[in-house]
Design a protein around this motif. Structure first.
Motif: not given
Length: 135
Positions: A120-135
């Motif tokens: 859970v820590l690895s998936r949602f904290l360490v390796f979480r996807p980068a937030p999408e930037t609005p276009a």
């Protein structure tokens, strides 16, 4: 049919995480075993743990979570996640040893709990996807 099932299983980050964890444990113990004649066993175990953790981190970056590039930030977060996982394991053992469970069951259950916390820590904290930037 079997290849498709295997491909489907490997699409799951949880399954890949488990496979990396097992491989990392082999690296950890193998390193400690190789170093045991060169240094005291606790020191060999420490180095084994460190080599196994580095192996896991790199494989998680590349394969489990597919981030493809190591970063100091994720590496630091991974170390913190490992410390939290260790605390969870030790705390779980301390709680579970008060039960009537045999020692092996206590260790197995604590390992399972700490595996989930690490995932859970690895998936949602360490390796979480980068937030999408609005276009």
């Amino acid at each position: 049919m079997i290849a498709r099932t295997l491909q489907g299983l490997l699409a799951s980050s949880l399954v890949r995480f488990g496979l990396v964890a097992v491989a990392g444990l082999c690296v950890d113990l193998g390193t400690a075993w190789l170093l045991r004649s060169l240094m005291p066993l606790p020191l060999a175990a420490f180095f084994g743990f460190c080599v196994g953790a580095a192996f896991n981190y790199l494989l998680h970056e590349r394969w489990t979570f597919g981030t493809r590039q190591a970063s100091a930030r994720r590496g630091s977060l991974y170390v913190l996640a490992l410390l939290a996982t260790l605390g969870t394991r030790v705390g779980s053992v301390a709680l579970l040893e008060r039960t009537a469970l045999p020692d092996l069951a206590v260790l197995a259950l604590a390992t399972g709990v700490s595996f989930v916390v690490n995932y859970v820590l690895s998936r949602f904290l360490v390796f979480r996807p980068a937030p999408e930037t609005p276009a």
